[in-house]
Scaffold this motif. Structure first.
Motif, PDB file in Angstrom:
ATOM      1  N   LEU A 239       0.808  -1.162   0.054  1.00 52.18           N
ATOM      2  CA  LEU A 239       0.247   0.081  -0.071  1.00 52.18           C
ATOM      3  C   LEU A 239       0.898   1.320   0.027  1.00 52.18           C
ATOM      4  O   LEU A 239       0.536   2.051  -0.688  1.00 52.18           O
ATOM      5  N   ALA A 240       1.894   1.247   0.476  1.00 49.00           N
ATOM      6  CA  ALA A 240       3.097   2.427   0.482  1.00 49.00           C
ATOM      7  C   ALA A 240       3.572   2.600  -0.800  1.00 49.00           C
ATOM      8  O   ALA A 240       3.346   3.606  -1.555  1.00 49.00           O
ATOM      9  N   VAL A 241       3.551   1.444  -1.649  1.00 48.75           N
ATOM     10  CA  VAL A 241       3.875   1.761  -3.049  1.00 48.75           C
ATOM     11  C   VAL A 241       2.640   2.284  -3.887  1.00 48.75           C
ATOM     12  O   VAL A 241       2.961   3.230  -4.572  1.00 48.75           O
ATOM     13  N   VAL A 242       1.428   1.787  -3.551  1.00 55.41           N
ATOM     14  CA  VAL A 242       0.358   2.386  -4.159  1.00 55.41           C
ATOM     15  C   VAL A 242       0.194   3.693  -3.818  1.00 55.41           C
ATOM     16  O   VAL A 242       0.257   4.677  -4.825  1.00 55.41           O
ATOM     17  N   GLY A 243       0.147   4.078  -2.720  1.00 56.30           N
ATOM     18  CA  GLY A 243       0.161   5.668  -2.090  1.00 56.30           C
ATOM     19  C   GLY A 243       0.955   6.641  -2.684  1.00 56.30           C
ATOM     20  O   GLY A 243       0.528   7.607  -3.519  1.00 56.30           O
ATOM     21  N   LEU A 244       2.357   6.318  -2.769  1.00 61.12           N
ATOM     22  CA  LEU A 244       3.482   7.132  -3.049  1.00 61.12           C
ATOM     23  C   LEU A 244       3.153   7.302  -4.882  1.00 61.12           C
ATOM     24  O   LEU A 244       3.173   8.412  -5.342  1.00 61.12           O
ATOM     25  N   SER A 245       3.128   6.417  -5.494  1.00 57.48           N
ATOM     26  CA  SER A 245       3.080   6.219  -6.844  1.00 57.48           C
ATOM     27  C   SER A 245       1.928   6.873  -7.251  1.00 57.48           C
ATOM     28  O   SER A 245       1.850   7.720  -8.509  1.00 57.48           O
ATOM     29  N   LEU A 246       0.736   6.841  -6.656  1.00 58.81           N
ATOM     30  CA  LEU A 246      -0.474   7.329  -7.224  1.00 58.81           C
ATOM     31  C   LEU A 246      -0.487   8.866  -7.053  1.00 58.81           C
ATOM     32  O   LEU A 246      -0.920   9.615  -7.806  1.00 58.81           O
ATOM     33  N   LEU A 247       0.345   9.216  -5.627  1.00 60.32           N
ATOM     34  CA  LEU A 247       0.417  10.697  -5.728  1.00 60.32           C
ATOM     35  C   LEU A 247       1.376  11.288  -6.767  1.00 60.32           C
ATOM     36  O   LEU A 247       0.829  12.262  -7.279  1.00 60.32           O
ATOM     37  N   TYR A 248       2.136  10.669  -7.335  1.00 58.92           N
ATOM     38  CA  TYR A 248       3.174  11.144  -8.250  1.00 58.92           C
ATOM     39  C   TYR A 248       2.404  11.073  -9.657  1.00 58.92           C
ATOM     40  O   TYR A 248       2.611  11.773 -10.603  1.00 58.92           O
ATOM     41  N   LEU A 249       1.371  10.005 -10.045  1.00 61.23           N
ATOM     42  CA  LEU A 249       1.001   9.857 -11.256  1.00 61.23           C
ATOM     43  C   LEU A 249      -0.199  10.794 -11.328  1.00 61.23           C
ATOM     44  O   LEU A 249      -0.364  11.193 -12.562  1.00 61.23           O
ATOM     45  N   ILE A 250      -0.732  11.447 -10.276  1.00 61.30           N
ATOM     46  CA  ILE A 250      -1.828  12.419 -10.590  1.00 61.30           C
ATOM     47  C   ILE A 250      -1.089  13.724 -11.221  1.00 61.30           C
ATOM     48  O   ILE A 250      -1.556  14.344 -12.002  1.00 61.30           O
ATOM     49  N   ARG A 251       0.230  13.950 -10.716  1.00 65.04           N
ATOM     50  CA  ARG A 251       0.688  15.021 -11.254  1.00 65.04           C
ATOM     51  C   ARG A 251       1.147  14.856 -12.407  1.00 65.04           C
ATOM     52  O   ARG A 251       1.155  15.719 -13.507  1.00 65.04           O
ATOM     53  N   LEU A 252       1.801  13.705 -12.719  1.00 69.33           N
ATOM     54  CA  LEU A 252       2.397  13.361 -14.067  1.00 69.33           C
ATOM     55  C   LEU A 252       1.453  13.151 -15.029  1.00 69.33           C
ATOM     56  O   LEU A 252       1.458  13.181 -16.358  1.00 69.33           O
ATOM     57  N   ALA A 253      -0.066  13.155 -14.798  1.00 66.12           N
ATOM     58  CA  ALA A 253      -1.133  12.999 -15.863  1.00 66.12           C
ATOM     59  C   ALA A 253      -1.210  14.246 -16.409  1.00 66.12           C
ATOM     60  O   ALA A 253      -1.776  14.358 -17.487  1.00 66.12           O
ATOM     61  N   ARG A 254      -0.946  15.444 -15.865  1.00 66.98           N
ATOM     62  CA  ARG A 254      -1.265  16.782 -16.561  1.00 66.98           C
ATOM     63  C   ARG A 254      -0.245  17.015 -17.083  1.00 66.98           C
ATOM     64  O   ARG A 254       1.193  16.631 -17.123  1.00 66.98           O
ATOM     65  N   PRO A 255      -0.417  18.018 -18.349  1.00 61.91           N
ATOM     66  CA  PRO A 255       0.680  18.475 -19.129  1.00 61.91           C
ATOM     67  C   PRO A 255       1.881  19.106 -18.270  1.00 61.91           C
ATOM     68  O   PRO A 255       1.207  20.070 -17.215  1.00 61.91           O
ATOM     69  N   GLY A 256       3.034  19.070 -18.284  1.00 60.63           N
ATOM     70  CA  GLY A 256       4.062  19.547 -17.709  1.00 60.63           C
ATOM     71  C   GLY A 256       4.398  19.048 -16.229  1.00 60.63           C
ATOM     72  O   GLY A 256       5.144  19.404 -15.545  1.00 60.63           O
ATOM     73  N   GLY A 257       3.653  17.919 -15.840  1.00 56.74           N
ATOM     74  CA  GLY A 257       3.524  17.559 -14.501  1.00 56.74           C
ATOM     75  C   GLY A 257       4.821  17.104 -13.925  1.00 56.74           C
ATOM     76  O   GLY A 257       5.204  16.724 -13.054  1.00 56.74           O
ATOM     77  N   GLU A 258       5.658  16.647 -15.044  1.00 58.48           N
ATOM     78  CA  GLU A 258       6.997  15.914 -14.913  1.00 58.48           C
ATOM     79  C   GLU A 258       8.018  16.986 -14.169  1.00 58.48           C
ATOM     80  O   GLU A 258       8.995  16.576 -13.817  1.00 58.48           O
TER      81      GLU A 258
END
Lengths: 213, 185
Positions: A68-87
């Motif tokens: 769940l730590a893997v899911v939580g942290l990667s979900l947090l960053y995935l939400i950023r990466l999903a937008r243009p320029g989120g990287e």
């Protein structure tokens, strides 16, 4: 076509846009994927036989904390990466933290176990089932997550795909932990860790193809 | 931060709120910057500037249909730049060039040049619209071209208001995809 005509068309009767939709739709897709995974594990695999015992519950919770730590942290960053320029706002080192932590724990455990038993501790009873099941189960949450991410115009497709794979792998490992009876930390570090990373690699490979918009 | 950022961001926030005039103003100004950006990049690569207008229109469509992906807590310029650069790379990939040809960009490059001249692409909006499914084309024609309100368009076409909105949204996305498909030299 004149660009002015296009602008005329686009700015006639403009509808308000909801900027919270990005996070909401990705979390929703991940939740749908998680429900599907848990359902699949219950129906196709069955939960571990000793679910009721306090001892096995402790092992289960320990595994869930990792996945769940893997899911939580990667979900947090995935939400950023999903937008243009989120990287611009993503540091992948943070996502690696749960892996570093469990590898450190595994090394600690192995140092206390006599070398002759390392085989048992690392391979457990079902390493092959774990190796095959986690990536296979991950297909469902991966599809749901990628579909959601695509709607929000990610601009770094490789990393967005990798994180979607990481989220999916983490969810899949969480579900599989409900079934799996191998409880040693080195087992979880090697087989859960490696299969989740495998899902991330598959995501990175598929991202540029599946996430184009 | 580029000096134009606060002004553009203020327009963007109004546009997100559904303000027609701010949206038009925003797209007009961005089209100038996008044109300057694409012409500069294409020229540098030894390509024809005539290709720039297709890209401007693709990027404007993406900005329009993707307003919800802008996070109001962040600066606008990097968001615009990411879209513009993505569209450029995607276009070059379709036409067999590579990232090396574009080189490194800064976010502020996107507002470096404002070019408002020569604004016609090789695409025909009327013909592109005919490629859309009937209900989407009808919704776009009534609301976006004839200027009827969503409620009026719903009454006229016998669909619900939310169906009209969905058809417009999907139609514009399909149109953006059609522009991308057709804009090859």
């Amino acid at each position: 076509m004149k660009t002015d005509d296009l602008i005329d068309m686009l700015s006639t009767n403009v509808q308000p846009a909801d900027t919270r939709k990005v996070a909401r739709s990705i979390v929703l897709a991940v939740a749908v994927g998680a429900v599907a995974v848990v359902g699949l594990v219950f129906l196709a695999f069955g939960t571990r036989a000793d679910m009721g015992h306090a001892g096995s519950l402790v092992h289960l919770v320990a595994k869930l904390v990792f996945s769940l730590a893997v899911v939580g942290l990667s979900l947090l960053y995935l939400i950023r990466l999903a937008r243009p320029g989120g990287e611009r706002r993503v540091s992948l080192a943070v996502v690696a933290l749960p892996f570093v932590a469990i590898i450190a724990l595994a090394v600690g455990v192995l140092s206390m176990v006599p070398q002759g038993h390392w085989d048992d501790v690392v391979l457990g009873d079902q390493w092959l089932e774990c190796l095959i099941s986690i990536p296979l189960i991950a297909v469902v949450p991966f599809a749901a997550t990628m579909w959601a991410v695509r709607q929000h115009m990610p601009t770094d497709l490789r990393r967005a795909g990798a994180l979607a794979g990481l989220v999916a792998g983490g969810i899949s490992a969480t579900g599989y932990a409900l079934h799996c009876m191998d409880d040693s930390v080195p087992f979880v570090a090697v087989w859960y860790g490696a299969t989740i990373v495998l899902c991330a690699a598959a995501g990175a490979h598929l991202g540029p193809k599946l996430l184009r918009w | 931060m580029h000096p134009i950022e606060p002004e553009l961001k203020a327009l963007m926030l109004k546009s997100i709120g559904g303000d027609d005039r701010a949206h038009r103003d925003l797209l007009n100004r961005l089209s100038g910057y996008l044109r300057g950006y694409y012409r500069g990049r294409l020229t540098r690569m030894g390509r024809s500037v005539a290709e720039a207008e297709d890209l401007v229109q693709e990027a404007l469509m993406a900005i329009h249909t993707g307003r919800h992906t802008y996070d109001p807590a962040e600066l606008l310029t990097p968001w615009l730049h990411a879209i513009a650069r993505y569209k450029l790379l995607d276009y070059l990939r379709r036409t067999h060039a590579s990232m090396r040809d574009v080189g490194l960009d800064q976010a502020e490059d996107i507002v470096a040049v404002d070019d408002r001249a020569g604004t016609e692409s090789a695409l025909d909006l009327g013909r592109l619209l005919t490629t859309l499914p009937e209900r989407m084309r009808e919704a776009i024609r009534l609301v976006k071209i004839d200027g009827l309100s969503v409620a009026e368009a719903a009454a006229r076409s016998g669909a619900s208001e939310s169906a009209v909105k969905v058809n417009i949204h999907r139609g514009l996305k399909a149109l953006a995809a059609a522009i991308a498909r057709e804009s090859k030299p």
